[in-house]
Design a protein around this motif. Sequence first.
Motif, PDB file in Angstrom:
ATOM      1  N   SER A 199       0.812  -1.213   0.000  1.00 47.95           N
ATOM      2  CA  SER A 199       0.000   0.000   0.000  1.00 47.95           C
ATOM      3  C   SER A 199       0.849   1.268   0.000  1.00 47.95           C
ATOM      4  O   SER A 199       0.353   2.357  -0.278  1.00 47.95           O
ATOM      5  N   ARG A 201       2.051   2.488   2.693  1.00 49.80           N
ATOM      6  CA  ARG A 201       1.784   3.172   3.954  1.00 49.80           C
ATOM      7  C   ARG A 201       2.621   2.553   5.082  1.00 49.80           C
ATOM      8  O   ARG A 201       2.758   1.337   5.187  1.00 49.80           O
ATOM      9  N   ASP A 257       2.713   8.061  10.957  1.00 49.20           N
ATOM     10  CA  ASP A 257       1.915   7.715   9.778  1.00 49.20           C
ATOM     11  C   ASP A 257       2.555   8.322   8.541  1.00 49.20           C
ATOM     12  O   ASP A 257       2.715   9.545   8.436  1.00 49.20           O
ATOM     13  N   GLY A 259       2.654   7.987   4.078  1.00 45.89           N
ATOM     14  CA  GLY A 259       2.156   7.424   2.840  1.00 45.89           C
ATOM     15  C   GLY A 259       3.137   7.756   1.735  1.00 45.89           C
ATOM     16  O   GLY A 259       3.487   8.917   1.529  1.00 45.89           O
TER      17      GLY A 259
END
Length: 364
Positions: A199, A201, A257, A259
Amino acid sequence: MTRCFRCFAFVLIGLLHASPANGLVKGRVTNETHSRPQRDCVVLLIRQATEPEIVGQDTTDEDGRFAFQDADGDDAIWFLSAAYAGVNYVQRLSDGLNEFAVYETTDSDTALTVVSHHIIVDAAEKRVEQILIVRNDGNRTFRTGEGHGHGLEVLLPDGVTEVRDGPQGLHTHGPILVNPDPVRPGHSQLLFAFDLPASGRLSQTLSYPTGTVDVFVRPADAEVAAGALQDRGEVTFEQHNFRRFSGAGFNRGDRIDLGINTSSWSLSALWGDADVKWVLLGLAIGFLLLAVFFRIPGKTGSPSRAPAGGPPDLEARRNALMHQIADMDDRYEQGRLPEEEYQTRRNALKAELVDMTRVLDGEA
């Protein structure tokens, strides 16, 4: 090679060439937890040439003292080792009286913090390396998991359950990465790598209070959503550009977090697989040294394995330099090394380390 010697193998490359002076080695073991001499502690004198060889053994007296007679000096690597409360303590041999510290153990990790947490992302190759600089502020060695190998536990990013590369014994229990090596007082490091989730992420819960988090992404123009981390712009290391994101003052349980868009790059096409590995390793070592103002671990913790394919003698020398710097940092912080001598020797070792990294990265 015996199991005992295998435990010490990673330490050998990080020690200076030192020989017993005039065939006599003297020292003293102190229990730093209780600030008293440690009696009845078995100390080994080990010579490392082609294979490690135990050339002397003594048991400390009531004053914690030990001595070895008739040890022939040569150009081999010499070091001392002692086991106390189930933990091995190792240090290089020095001239004069060898002061040796041991500690009681604890299964509580409340004295542990992460000084700095580095995340190095190769967006094209979908590879992530993490370096944790861990500090044990207590006066006991953190050691748990009698019989089942638990120790320092780090939560992996969501969806990651396997790692590649890292110190011997590193393993996973589901989403938890476990390093069974005891965490001795002072600084230690943990370096490991894993595949970036498909992903793109990286969402990771911090297992310990963490001073700083730094993320370095290659290529520098990759699309990155950094969450609460601040974009610090491009940085250059060994003539390669990375984009840096950072934050500070994290508590246990806080989350990182990220991305990352991984769709359009291939570093292996730009440099080749071997070059990518050396650049990432060079970056890891460089920022590891900067992470705690050169307060990196020495005889605490396990060094990471260098990628295969490099010159083994140069790899060993680079790791040796890191551990020599670490050993001096530890002794300086304990007040056992004068500042002038510390700065002079440290600067010389640091300069050699930079040159060695350039050689191994193919830039010298």
